[in-house]
Design a protein around this motif. Structure first.
Motif, PDB file in Angstrom:
ATOM      1  N   ALA A  71       1.122  -1.177  -0.045  1.00  0.00           N
ATOM      2  CA  ALA A  71       0.093  -0.241  -0.060  1.00  0.00           C
ATOM      3  C   ALA A  71       0.825   1.627   0.162  1.00  0.00           C
ATOM      4  CB  ALA A  71      -0.882   0.111   1.294  1.00  0.00           C
ATOM      5  N   LEU A 103       1.899   1.704  -3.492  1.00  0.00           N
ATOM      6  CA  LEU A 103       0.708   2.285  -4.402  1.00  0.00           C
ATOM      7  C   LEU A 103       0.451   3.775  -4.148  1.00  0.00           C
ATOM      8  CD1 LEU A 103      -1.627   1.200  -6.118  1.00  0.00           C
ATOM      9  CD2 LEU A 103      -2.902   1.283  -3.855  1.00  0.00           C
ATOM     10  N   TYR A 123      -4.869   4.620  -5.111  1.00  0.00           N
ATOM     11  CA  TYR A 123      -4.819   4.395  -3.422  1.00  0.00           C
ATOM     12  C   TYR A 123      -6.106   5.219  -3.048  1.00  0.00           C
ATOM     13  CZ  TYR A 123      -2.998   4.550   1.246  1.00  0.00           C
ATOM     14  OH  TYR A 123      -2.895   4.313   2.444  1.00  0.00           O
ATOM     15  N   LEU A 136      -9.106   2.732  -3.638  1.00  0.00           N
ATOM     16  CA  LEU A 136      -9.033   1.688  -2.806  1.00  0.00           C
ATOM     17  C   LEU A 136      -9.470   1.799  -1.332  1.00  0.00           C
ATOM     18  CD1 LEU A 136      -6.441  -0.694  -4.088  1.00  0.00           C
ATOM     19  CD2 LEU A 136      -8.639  -0.421  -4.922  1.00  0.00           C
ATOM     20  N   TRP A 175      -8.842  -7.623   1.747  1.00  0.00           N
ATOM     21  CA  TRP A 175      -8.742  -7.959   0.409  1.00  0.00           C
ATOM     22  C   TRP A 175      -8.790  -9.489   0.157  1.00  0.00           C
ATOM     23  CZ3 TRP A 175      -9.544  -6.262  -4.245  1.00  0.00           C
ATOM     24  CH2 TRP A 175      -8.732  -6.921  -5.543  1.00  0.00           C
ATOM     25  N   ILE A 186      -7.750  -1.812  -8.867  1.00  0.00           N
ATOM     26  CA  ILE A 186      -7.431  -3.052  -8.375  1.00  0.00           C
ATOM     27  C   ILE A 186      -6.544  -3.778  -9.159  1.00  0.00           C
ATOM     28  CG2 ILE A 186      -9.599  -3.466  -6.830  1.00  0.00           C
ATOM     29  CD1 ILE A 186     -10.726  -5.336  -8.963  1.00  0.00           C
ATOM     30  N   THR A 233      -3.865  -2.506 -10.588  1.00  0.00           N
ATOM     31  CA  THR A 233      -2.704  -1.864 -10.152  1.00  0.00           C
ATOM     32  C   THR A 233      -2.389  -2.521  -9.019  1.00  0.00           C
ATOM     33  OG1 THR A 233      -2.971  -0.036 -11.536  1.00  0.00           O
ATOM     34  CG2 THR A 233      -1.164  -0.038  -9.565  1.00  0.00           C
ATOM     35  N   TRP A 234      -3.330  -2.679  -8.057  1.00  0.00           N
ATOM     36  CA  TRP A 234      -3.014  -3.264  -6.517  1.00  0.00           C
ATOM     37  C   TRP A 234      -2.689  -4.895  -6.651  1.00  0.00           C
ATOM     38  CZ3 TRP A 234      -2.192  -2.799  -1.735  1.00  0.00           C
ATOM     39  CH2 TRP A 234      -2.742  -3.778  -0.859  1.00  0.00           C
ATOM     40  N   HIS A 235      -3.146  -5.470  -7.512  1.00  0.00           N
ATOM     41  CA  HIS A 235      -2.758  -6.822  -7.926  1.00  0.00           C
ATOM     42  C   HIS A 235      -1.470  -7.253  -8.384  1.00  0.00           C
ATOM     43  CE1 HIS A 235      -3.166 -11.352  -8.743  1.00  0.00           C
ATOM     44  NE2 HIS A 235      -2.802 -10.772  -9.816  1.00  0.00           N
TER      45      HIS A 235
END
Ligand code: M3L
Ligand code: AKG
Length: 463
Positions: free
Chosen positions: A290, A293, A301, A304, A356, A379, A381-383
């Motif tokens: 995080a 991100l 960010y 999310l 998550w 999500i 990008t997060w993944h």
């Protein structure tokens, strides 16, 4: 007869004369300087740093045994009998802390008819409170003076594999010191191994209970599971599970999760190296990812941290029913205080939970249409950051070494596997984990300087 507050009471005239003398002394003793006006007491920690405490705040927070139950740590003083404009008779700096002599008023202890003093007696018995300096400073609200966080979080990526936080089972079971070391690892790193654990469900459950009672869920209390779909969840299969946190479908997601692989054997009888059978464990520091991100993809960010995602668990609907957070939903990245709409790098919002699990994520039905593509971009990008080699820490668990994770911070997963695999573990509530760590810390005397037992009452850092 009303119990005194366990310290000498003085008549009004001698108290102010004495306070005058004590005030002269304090200037020469290096103690904090104190002064007061009709509303507040000011405490000078040094020439530049002052705190101000409202009189009614101080009186309401007296911790003597008459005002605050020494065993239950509950307020006894009757806040609502206290005159809103109450003022000290005298204040002074002492080695023990800020001493305040108050005019008396009825307290909970006096509410019983049989113990009510007549008016004359009440005027004679002032009430004396002593507030330890470290307790006052820690609880300063004007201004707030947060103490340096003792166990700052250490964010990590795949290189944690070089020296993962580990404690010995014997040390944890032996006493508070080893147990606190384990819990401190979890506070700092979000996970910790425990080596030397007898590979039995009994020893593993006993280890877990050193922290707190187990949090029972639709999966039971202490669980052993394998790929038999005995419960309606893909954890009870042999497929790979990507990095996720558990119980995202609970309002209060489970705080800790312990895993201990009890055995993993091939389908045939010959011995087989667990690694050839798969079933490796994945750990990812969600706070670390995080932070990346937030730095590199602030828009993602923000999404999310604001979009409320709902989750469900309905694999046991015939017995436990359908768990769902669809009424409210929760952001994937939860902050306290909530992240402002235009977060700046300097804002004080702290990430408190990563929630998550893409497999358990429910239907997205409350997003404005224009946000849907942005949510999927975010999500993705997060993944991609979660699953990057820099973030992933893969470890092949073996019988004898348990791992516990902070389920609000560290994501876990596994690779697909073959053969017969028996995994055991349990959940513990976040409140129970934090309560235990606080209790151990106080008992360890780490906060000894903030705590004072005896005549002036029991002072704890936390309450
Ligand atoms: C750990 N144990 C196998 C008992 C339950 C696993 C629950 C997995 C569920 N999908 C979740 O994310 O909560
Ligand atoms: O089987 C494992 O190693 C982990 C299973 C899992 O992810 C879970 O129980 O949530």
């Amino acid at each position: 007869m009303r119990p005194t507050c366990g310290v000498q009471c003085r008549t009004a005239t001698s108290a102010s004369a004495l306070a005058e003398q004590e005030h002269r002394e304090e200037l020469s003793t290096g103690l904090p300087i104190t002064s007061m006006d009709k509303n507040q007491v000011a405490v000078g920690w040094d020439m530049k740093t002052w705190s101000r405490f409202h009189h009614q705040w101080l009186r309401d927070h007296c911790r003597c045994s008459e005002c605050f139950h020494p065993k239950t740590m509950q307020r006894l003083v009757n806040t609502f009998e206290m005159p809103p404009d109450i003022q000290p008779i005298s204040i002074s700096s002492t080695q023990q802390g800020l001493k305040v002599v108050w005019p008396s008023f009825a307290t909970a202890a006096d509410s019983d008819e049989g113990t009510m003093l007549n008016k004359r007696d009440q005027q004679v018995h002032e009430h004396e409170s002593v507030y330890p300096w470290t307790w006052l400073r820690r609880n300063s609200y004007d201004p707030a003076m947060p103490m340096a966080e003792k166990n700052k979080k250490i964010l990590w990526g795949s290189r944690i594999a070089q020296s993962p936080p580990t404690v010995e089972y014997e040390d944890v079971m032996k006493g508070d010191k080893g147990l606190l070391k384990w819990l401190t690892n979890i506070e700092k790193f979000g996970f910790s191994f425990v080596s030397g654990v007898p590979p039995t469900p009994e020893a593993t459950e006993e280890l877990t209970r050193k922290i707190a009672y187990i949090r029972e869920t639709q999966y039971g209390r202490f669980w052993e599971f394998t790929s038999d779909l005995s419960k309606g969840d893909t954890a009870y299969t042999s497929i790979a599970l990507g990095a996720h946190t558990d119980t995202t479908y609970f309002t209060d997601s489970c705080g800790l999760q312990l895993f201990h692989l009890l055995s993993h054997t091939g389908d045939s009888t010959e011995a087989s190296a667990p690694s050839s059978l798969g079933g490796a464990t994945l750990l990812v520091d969600g706070f670390y990812v995080a932070s990346i991100l937030r730095e590199l993809h602030p828009e993602a960010y923000k999404i999310l941290s604001s979009v409320r995602v709902s989750a469900h668990a309905s694999g046991e609907k015939d017995t436990s029913g359908i768990y769902s957070t669809s009424e409210t939903g929760f952001p994937i990245l939860q902050h306290f205080p909530p992240l402002p709409s235009n977060p700046s790098n300097s804002d004080s919002s702290t990430l408190t939970q990563v929630r998550w699990n893409n497999d358990d994520r429910s239907v997205l039905s409350s997003l404005p249409p224009s946000v849907v593509p942005k949510f999927y971009d975010a999500i993705r990008t997060w993944h991609s950051l979660l699953s990057s080699p820099d973030s992933e820490y893969w470890v092949q668990l073996e019988p004898g070494t348990a791992v516990i994770v902070d389920n609000w911070r560290v994501l876990h997963g596994r690779s697909a596997f073959t053969g017969k695999r028996r995994m055991s573990g349990a959940f513990i509530g976040m409140d129970e984990f934090k309560a235990k760590a606080r209790g151990l810390r106080e008992r360890e005397g780490e906060e000894a300087s903030s705590k004072m037992d005896g005549e002036a009452g029991v002072w704890s850092v936390y309450c």
